[in-house]
Design a protein around this motif. Structure first.
Motif, PDB file in Angstrom:
ATOM      1  N   LEU A  65       3.284   0.652  -2.566  1.00 43.59           N
ATOM      2  CA  LEU A  65       1.995  -0.042  -2.456  1.00 43.59           C
ATOM      3  C   LEU A  65       0.858   0.835  -2.980  1.00 43.59           C
ATOM      4  O   LEU A  65      -0.089   0.335  -3.599  1.00 43.59           O
ATOM      5  CB  LEU A  65       1.740  -0.459  -1.011  1.00 43.59           C
ATOM      6  CG  LEU A  65       2.654  -1.568  -0.468  1.00 43.59           C
ATOM      7  CD1 LEU A  65       2.378  -1.796   1.017  1.00 43.59           C
ATOM      8  CD2 LEU A  65       2.486  -2.871  -1.240  1.00 43.59           C
ATOM      9  N   ASP A  66       0.950   2.151  -2.742  1.00 47.31           N
ATOM     10  CA  ASP A  66      -0.062   3.071  -3.282  1.00 47.31           C
ATOM     11  C   ASP A  66      -0.033   3.072  -4.813  1.00 47.31           C
ATOM     12  O   ASP A  66      -1.085   3.073  -5.472  1.00 47.31           O
ATOM     13  CB  ASP A  66       0.190   4.494  -2.771  1.00 47.31           C
ATOM     14  CG  ASP A  66      -0.167   4.676  -1.304  1.00 47.31           C
ATOM     15  OD1 ASP A  66      -0.887   3.813  -0.745  1.00 47.31           O
ATOM     16  OD2 ASP A  66       0.284   5.672  -0.709  1.00 47.31           O
ATOM     17  N   ASP A  69      -1.580  -0.128  -5.964  1.00 44.86           N
ATOM     18  CA  ASP A  69      -3.042  -0.043  -5.812  1.00 44.86           C
ATOM     19  C   ASP A  69      -3.665   0.724  -6.977  1.00 44.86           C
ATOM     20  O   ASP A  69      -4.718   0.341  -7.507  1.00 44.86           O
ATOM     21  CB  ASP A  69      -3.408   0.659  -4.501  1.00 44.86           C
ATOM     22  CG  ASP A  69      -3.281  -0.246  -3.293  1.00 44.86           C
ATOM     23  OD1 ASP A  69      -3.141  -1.472  -3.450  1.00 44.86           O
ATOM     24  OD2 ASP A  69      -3.337   0.294  -2.159  1.00 44.86           O
ATOM     25  N   MET A  72      -3.694  -1.385 -10.100  1.00 42.54           N
ATOM     26  CA  MET A  72      -4.665  -2.469  -9.968  1.00 42.54           C
ATOM     27  C   MET A  72      -6.085  -1.939 -10.149  1.00 42.54           C
ATOM     28  O   MET A  72      -6.932  -2.591 -10.778  1.00 42.54           O
ATOM     29  CB  MET A  72      -4.507  -3.156  -8.615  1.00 42.54           C
ATOM     30  CG  MET A  72      -3.205  -3.932  -8.462  1.00 42.54           C
ATOM     31  SD  MET A  72      -3.006  -5.272  -9.665  1.00 42.54           S
ATOM     32  CE  MET A  72      -4.286  -6.394  -9.096  1.00 42.54           C
ATOM     33  N   ALA A  73      -6.370  -0.767  -9.612  1.00 41.37           N
ATOM     34  CA  ALA A  73      -7.700  -0.174  -9.756  1.00 41.37           C
ATOM     35  C   ALA A  73      -8.025   0.127 -11.213  1.00 41.37           C
ATOM     36  O   ALA A  73      -9.182   0.040 -11.637  1.00 41.37           O
ATOM     37  CB  ALA A  73      -7.793   1.104  -8.921  1.00 41.37           C
ATOM     38  N   GLN A  76      -8.966  -3.603 -13.395  1.00 41.02           N
ATOM     39  CA  GLN A  76      -9.796  -4.604 -12.728  1.00 41.02           C
ATOM     40  C   GLN A  76     -10.371  -5.643 -13.692  1.00 41.02           C
ATOM     41  O   GLN A  76     -10.723  -6.744 -13.267  1.00 41.02           O
ATOM     42  CB  GLN A  76     -10.927  -3.912 -11.971  1.00 41.02           C
ATOM     43  CG  GLN A  76     -10.450  -3.042 -10.829  1.00 41.02           C
ATOM     44  CD  GLN A  76     -11.580  -2.360 -10.097  1.00 41.02           C
ATOM     45  OE1 GLN A  76     -12.553  -2.995  -9.708  1.00 41.02           O
ATOM     46  NE2 GLN A  76     -11.475  -1.055  -9.917  1.00 41.02           N
ATOM     47  N   TYR A  81      -6.260  -8.477  -7.043  1.00 40.10           N
ATOM     48  CA  TYR A  81      -5.457  -8.950  -5.926  1.00 40.10           C
ATOM     49  C   TYR A  81      -5.930 -10.328  -5.476  1.00 40.10           C
ATOM     50  O   TYR A  81      -7.125 -10.647  -5.526  1.00 40.10           O
ATOM     51  CB  TYR A  81      -5.581  -8.000  -4.737  1.00 40.10           C
ATOM     52  CG  TYR A  81      -4.725  -6.764  -4.816  1.00 40.10           C
ATOM     53  CD1 TYR A  81      -3.336  -6.863  -4.935  1.00 40.10           C
ATOM     54  CD2 TYR A  81      -5.291  -5.490  -4.737  1.00 40.10           C
ATOM     55  CE1 TYR A  81      -2.548  -5.722  -4.988  1.00 40.10           C
ATOM     56  CE2 TYR A  81      -4.509  -4.348  -4.781  1.00 40.10           C
ATOM     57  CZ  TYR A  81      -3.138  -4.475  -4.906  1.00 40.10           C
ATOM     58  OH  TYR A  81      -2.359  -3.342  -4.952  1.00 40.10           O
ATOM     59  N   ARG A 122      -2.965  -4.164   4.515  1.00 39.52           N
ATOM     60  CA  ARG A 122      -2.843  -3.635   3.155  1.00 39.52           C
ATOM     61  C   ARG A 122      -2.798  -4.743   2.109  1.00 39.52           C
ATOM     62  O   ARG A 122      -2.819  -4.480   0.911  1.00 39.52           O
ATOM     63  CB  ARG A 122      -1.565  -2.793   3.030  1.00 39.52           C
ATOM     64  CG  ARG A 122      -1.617  -1.413   3.621  1.00 39.52           C
ATOM     65  CD  ARG A 122      -2.534  -0.466   2.856  1.00 39.52           C
ATOM     66  NE  ARG A 122      -2.197  -0.280   1.463  1.00 39.52           N
ATOM     67  CZ  ARG A 122      -1.465   0.716   0.974  1.00 39.52           C
ATOM     68  NH1 ARG A 122      -0.941   1.610   1.798  1.00 39.52           N
ATOM     69  NH2 ARG A 122      -1.251   0.833  -0.324  1.00 39.52           N
TER      70      ARG A 122
END
Length: 358
Positions: A65-66, A69, A72-73, A76, A81, A122
């Motif tokens: 998940l990290d 993340d 995804m960051a 953008q 999400y 999360r």
């Protein structure tokens, strides 16, 4: 038409150094391919291997998940999400791909409802109860039948997932597990990736009885594009090829994805797998059509298992080729309205029902 893929193992591929911003040669999924395929949304599931239990399983899921993340960051402007059906629609209006987070294998919970709530915070919106072995939640379809269905913790977990608005995923579950869940769940459930047992006998596939039962309770069954789920003949072809005996090459690649020799060796095995005669888009449509005939047009969707399978149906080598499924359904007489339901509307409806408070 909203297009949603109910299951993709993207976080595992991200951990193997794939940059989803790029159009990666040979990759099944990345953001440019999703754009070309008109795919608006996908569940990116953090896969926890069956061999991991307890704190190790939790740590593995959190690490994936990290990693998700972080990508995804960095993207953008392309993707965002979504935590609910409305989020998918908002992102589409903004011109961005939606990523919904899932966890594949509830071993990640380590027997804790507090962990369930942590994962929900999360952004995780479904959890697959099992994977390829029985765990502390339930029996797997490829397990030994440890519990005869749900475990005592599993019987606590399902109502807890209902309460917080987390979708229960029955893919990989034993029939006994599915029946237990359907008996106690107050919300619709999903079978996110697999095919119809009536057409192919693989243990991972779902029976007509359970397709019907999931549909009667408002849920959804999502068809995969994995050749072994699609056709028994391919299973025989794969066995005869000897390529299954070379799957250790992938294991070595996973251990050290930055090693170009190991990456090349795994790419070569995948190339040889793709040369095998494989079921086509038409066979995928056979399974979709059968599921619709059994469960009804409002209860069928698509869950490819891209990025978690070593080879795909012919003509669906990557997610950019998604429209070929809809073209085939159209040739079979499915209306545009019905295709739109299968493409994504049905799954969005289930998400809304799961989050709706009693």
């Amino acid at each position: 038409m909203i297009v949603l893929d109910a299951h993709c193992d993207a976080p595992s591929q991200m951990s193997r150094l794939r940059n989803y911003r790029l159009d990666n040669p040979g990759a099944q999924v990345d953001f440019p391919k999703m754009r070309r395929g008109g795919v608006d949304a996908s569940f990116f599931a953090a896969y926890v291997p069956a061999g991991l239990q307890g704190a190790d399983a939790t740590a593995h899921a959190l690490r994936l998940l990290d990693i998700l993340d972080a990508q995804m960051a960095e993207n953008q402007d392309i993707a965002a999400y979504a935590r609910c059906a409305s989020g998918v629609l908002r992102n589409r209006r903004a011109g961005r791909i939606s990523v919904l987070a899932g966890i594949e294998n509830a071993s990640a919970l380590d027997g804790s409802l507090d962990r369930l709530r942590e994962f929900y915070r999360r952004g995780v919106r479904y959890i697959t109860l099992t994977h390829s072995a029985d765990n502390d939640v339930a029996d797997s379809c490829t397990g030994s039948g440890r519990w005869g269905g749900l475990s005592p913790f599993g019987r606590e977990l399902v109502p807890a997932m209902n309460h917080i608005g987390m979708l229960v995923d029955l893919a990989h579950s034993a029939d006994s597990t599915m029946r237990d869940v359907l008996e106690i769940s107050a919300r619709p459930v999903a079978y996110t990736h697999g095919c119809c047992r009536a057409l192919a006998s693989h243990r991972r596939n779902i029976s007509d009885e359970l397709i019907r039962a999931i549909a009667e309770r408002g849920g959804i069954v999502c068809m995969s594009i994995y050749p072994c789920f699609l056709d028994d003949e391919f299973v025989k072809t794969l066995e005869a090829s000897g390529l299954e005996e070379q799957m250790w090459v992938e294991t070595e690649f996973i251990k050290d994805p930055g090693d170009p020799r190991k990456a090349a060796a795994w790419a070569e095995v995948q190339r040889r797998l793709a040369e095998l005669p494989r079921p086509s888009v038409s066979r995928v449509a056979d399974h979709i059509e059968h599921a619709v005939n059994v469960g009804g047009i409002d209860h069928v969707g698509l869950g490819t298992d891209y990025d978690g399978i070593e080879v795909t149906a012919s003509g669906l080598e990557d997610i950019s080729k998604f429209p070929s499924i809809f073209d085939e359904l159209g040739r079979r007489g499915f209306s545009r309205r019905d295709i739109a339901k299968i493409a994504g509307e049905n799954f969005l409806r289930v998400l809304k029902m799961v989050r709706k408070r009693a």
